[in-house]
Design a protein around this motif. Sequence first.
Motif, PDB file in Angstrom:
ATOM      1  N   LEU A  11      -5.490  23.570  25.200  1.00  0.00           N
ATOM      2  CA  LEU A  11      -6.359  22.512  25.741  1.00  0.00           C
ATOM      3  C   LEU A  11      -5.542  21.286  26.133  1.00  0.00           C
ATOM      4  CD1 LEU A  11      -9.429  22.785  23.328  1.00  0.00           C
ATOM      5  CD2 LEU A  11      -9.322  23.469  25.731  1.00  0.00           C
ATOM      6  N   ALA A  12      -4.523  20.987  25.334  1.00  0.00           N
ATOM      7  CA  ALA A  12      -3.678  19.832  25.657  1.00  0.00           C
ATOM      8  C   ALA A  12      -2.928  20.072  26.965  1.00  0.00           C
ATOM      9  CB  ALA A  12      -2.696  19.559  24.514  1.00  0.00           C
ATOM     10  N   ALA A  13      -2.402  21.290  27.139  1.00  0.00           N
ATOM     11  CA  ALA A  13      -1.670  21.605  28.366  1.00  0.00           C
ATOM     12  C   ALA A  13      -2.613  21.568  29.569  1.00  0.00           C
ATOM     13  CB  ALA A  13      -1.003  22.977  28.249  1.00  0.00           C
ATOM     14  N   ALA A  30       3.419  30.580  30.084  1.00  0.00           N
ATOM     15  CA  ALA A  30       4.877  30.502  29.912  1.00  0.00           C
ATOM     16  C   ALA A  30       5.264  29.182  29.268  1.00  0.00           C
ATOM     17  CB  ALA A  30       5.567  30.668  31.262  1.00  0.00           C
ATOM     18  N   ALA A  31       4.605  28.092  29.675  1.00  0.00           N
ATOM     19  CA  ALA A  31       4.926  26.774  29.122  1.00  0.00           C
ATOM     20  C   ALA A  31       4.597  26.708  27.637  1.00  0.00           C
ATOM     21  CB  ALA A  31       4.159  25.697  29.886  1.00  0.00           C
ATOM     22  N   LEU A  32       3.673  27.562  27.188  1.00  0.00           N
ATOM     23  CA  LEU A  32       3.236  27.521  25.791  1.00  0.00           C
ATOM     24  C   LEU A  32       3.832  28.650  24.962  1.00  0.00           C
ATOM     25  CD1 LEU A  32      -0.537  26.845  26.561  1.00  0.00           C
ATOM     26  CD2 LEU A  32       1.027  25.214  25.503  1.00  0.00           C
ATOM     27  N   GLY A  33       4.643  29.483  25.578  1.00  0.00           N
ATOM     28  CA  GLY A  33       5.196  30.633  24.868  1.00  0.00           C
ATOM     29  C   GLY A  33       4.162  31.716  24.594  1.00  0.00           C
ATOM     30  N   ASP A  35       1.327  34.783  26.535  1.00  0.00           N
ATOM     31  CA  ASP A  35       1.280  35.555  27.769  1.00  0.00           C
ATOM     32  C   ASP A  35      -0.044  35.297  28.487  1.00  0.00           C
ATOM     33  OD1 ASP A  35      -0.683  37.444  26.816  1.00  0.00           O
ATOM     34  OD2 ASP A  35       0.940  38.340  25.637  1.00  0.00           O
ATOM     35  N   GLU A  36      -0.057  35.691  29.758  1.00  0.00           N
ATOM     36  CA  GLU A  36      -1.188  35.387  30.626  1.00  0.00           C
ATOM     37  C   GLU A  36      -2.510  35.941  30.067  1.00  0.00           C
ATOM     38  OE1 GLU A  36      -1.146  37.520  34.371  1.00  0.00           O
ATOM     39  OE2 GLU A  36      -1.753  35.712  35.441  1.00  0.00           O
ATOM     40  N   ALA A  37      -2.460  37.185  29.576  1.00  0.00           N
ATOM     41  CA  ALA A  37      -3.688  37.822  29.083  1.00  0.00           C
ATOM     42  C   ALA A  37      -4.259  37.040  27.902  1.00  0.00           C
ATOM     43  CB  ALA A  37      -3.407  39.273  28.689  1.00  0.00           C
ATOM     44  N   THR A  38      -3.376  36.534  27.050  1.00  0.00           N
ATOM     45  CA  THR A  38      -3.829  35.760  25.891  1.00  0.00           C
ATOM     46  C   THR A  38      -4.501  34.466  26.341  1.00  0.00           C
ATOM     47  OG1 THR A  38      -2.012  36.661  24.604  1.00  0.00           O
ATOM     48  CG2 THR A  38      -3.068  34.684  23.723  1.00  0.00           C
ATOM     49  N   VAL A  39      -3.871  33.787  27.296  1.00  0.00           N
ATOM     50  CA  VAL A  39      -4.450  32.536  27.794  1.00  0.00           C
ATOM     51  C   VAL A  39      -5.833  32.798  28.404  1.00  0.00           C
ATOM     52  CG1 VAL A  39      -4.232  30.827  29.654  1.00  0.00           C
ATOM     53  CG2 VAL A  39      -2.327  31.227  28.087  1.00  0.00           C
ATOM     54  N   LEU A  40      -5.946  33.837  29.212  1.00  0.00           N
ATOM     55  CA  LEU A  40      -7.247  34.147  29.833  1.00  0.00           C
ATOM     56  C   LEU A  40      -8.286  34.485  28.764  1.00  0.00           C
ATOM     57  CD1 LEU A  40      -5.977  36.167  32.913  1.00  0.00           C
ATOM     58  CD2 LEU A  40      -7.232  33.997  32.967  1.00  0.00           C
ATOM     59  N   ALA A  41      -7.881  35.253  27.763  1.00  0.00           N
ATOM     60  CA  ALA A  41      -8.824  35.640  26.713  1.00  0.00           C
ATOM     61  C   ALA A  41      -9.258  34.430  25.888  1.00  0.00           C
ATOM     62  CB  ALA A  41      -8.195  36.704  25.806  1.00  0.00           C
ATOM     63  N   ARG A  42      -8.306  33.546  25.576  1.00  0.00           N
ATOM     64  CA  ARG A  42      -8.662  32.365  24.774  1.00  0.00           C
ATOM     65  C   ARG A  42      -9.567  31.424  25.568  1.00  0.00           C
ATOM     66  NH1 ARG A  42      -9.731  33.276  20.385  1.00  0.00           N
ATOM     67  NH2 ARG A  42      -9.938  31.041  20.002  1.00  0.00           N
ATOM     68  N   LEU A  43      -9.287  31.254  26.867  1.00  0.00           N
ATOM     69  CA  LEU A  43     -10.133  30.376  27.675  1.00  0.00           C
ATOM     70  C   LEU A  43     -11.558  30.928  27.737  1.00  0.00           C
ATOM     71  CD1 LEU A  43      -7.734  29.341  30.578  1.00  0.00           C
ATOM     72  CD2 LEU A  43      -8.607  27.877  28.742  1.00  0.00           C
ATOM     73  N   ALA A  44     -11.676  32.244  27.864  1.00  0.00           N
ATOM     74  CA  ALA A  44     -13.007  32.855  27.875  1.00  0.00           C
ATOM     75  C   ALA A  44     -13.701  32.635  26.526  1.00  0.00           C
ATOM     76  CB  ALA A  44     -12.900  34.345  28.192  1.00  0.00           C
ATOM     77  N   ALA A  45     -12.948  32.805  25.445  1.00  0.00           N
ATOM     78  CA  ALA A  45     -13.532  32.642  24.108  1.00  0.00           C
ATOM     79  C   ALA A  45     -13.935  31.185  23.859  1.00  0.00           C
ATOM     80  CB  ALA A  45     -12.537  33.106  23.043  1.00  0.00           C
ATOM     81  N   LEU A  46     -13.124  30.250  24.335  1.00  0.00           N
ATOM     82  CA  LEU A  46     -13.443  28.831  24.123  1.00  0.00           C
ATOM     83  C   LEU A  46     -14.697  28.425  24.914  1.00  0.00           C
ATOM     84  CD1 LEU A  46      -9.815  27.392  24.247  1.00  0.00           C
ATOM     85  CD2 LEU A  46     -11.333  27.350  22.248  1.00  0.00           C
ATOM     86  N   GLN A  47     -14.887  29.051  26.073  1.00  0.00           N
ATOM     87  CA  GLN A  47     -16.122  28.790  26.816  1.00  0.00           C
ATOM     88  C   GLN A  47     -17.314  29.428  26.114  1.00  0.00           C
ATOM     89  OE1 GLN A  47     -16.235  28.650  31.263  1.00  0.00           O
ATOM     90  NE2 GLN A  47     -14.243  29.609  31.070  1.00  0.00           N
ATOM     91  N   GLU A  48     -17.123  30.659  25.699  1.00  0.00           N
ATOM     92  CA  GLU A  48     -18.179  31.393  24.997  1.00  0.00           C
ATOM     93  C   GLU A  48     -18.597  30.632  23.734  1.00  0.00           C
ATOM     94  OE1 GLU A  48     -20.771  34.565  24.642  1.00  0.00           O
ATOM     95  OE2 GLU A  48     -19.389  34.141  26.295  1.00  0.00           O
TER      96      GLU A  48
END
Lengths: 161, 151
Positions: A11-13, A30-33, A35-48
Amino acid sequence: MDLTASDRALLAALAEGLPLSERPYADLAAALGLDEATVLARLAALQEGGVIRRFGVVVRHRPLGFTANAMVVWDIPEAQVAEAGRRLATAPEVRLCYRRPRRPGRWPYTLFCMVHGRDRDTVTAQVAALARRLDLDGYEHRILFSSRCFKQCGARYGKAA
Amino acid sequence: MPPLDDTDRRLLNDFQRGFPLTARPYAALGRRLGVTEDEVRRRLGRLRDQGLISRIGAVVRPHTAGCSTLAALAVPPADLDRVAALVSDQPEVNHNYQREHTFNLWFVVCADSRPAVTRVLERIAAASGLEPLDLPLLEDFHIDLGFPLWT
């Protein structure tokens, strides 16, 4: 839902804005160390989970001609304020609707909402109509138009503390 | 500023929520608008440079990722520019507006915890010589769906 340290970093990034690159989520990851799939999954979960209330283009209203930016504050007694807030929040012209504390001697208003419009007269009329329609015109209220925007950006949680 | 065409308007209006969570979101926008991915990226960059877009990002429910308050100062008008600048200089301040009231400077402070918010307010009080009104959110009634720009 509880946020992990990694969610907070994400969220900070993201407060800096999604990059305009071809693979913005991969770049964010990449900036957070991560992977793309994790970022997409977390963003979906945070919206959910309701942590992210909306995800998308955050526009600046003022340069788009919405120069009348009104914060409307209402002096509503404790017993009625939640009900009034729920009613106000359903009005399409209302953005944001919060209850905040009264500060005796300094600040009497307990309910805050924002109404944006293209000019002051329209917004003033909208607020009057809103008060009548929602049966709130018996409560003292004031419209605080903004006259200048000094700063507007995303919250930078997890940065300077 | 060049006038906005229909594609610009749709970029500003139609993607305020539900932004595609796919590997190439700008390509997805392009398919919706009938333009290329590069065109979408170029236009969004221009709209951002024109100051019409703050960012593409998340609007986070208050107090889930940290702590915030709405604060106000009653600034003597002659001192407003100086005080507004010192408030804006705080990295924890993300909105700062002049409003028409005795309390004429309104700003939002976001930090990781309530004590951190208090420290920012104390810093502002010390630097400005003014006592901020501290109005933390007690209850949130709104559901943010974005704002219809052209209806």
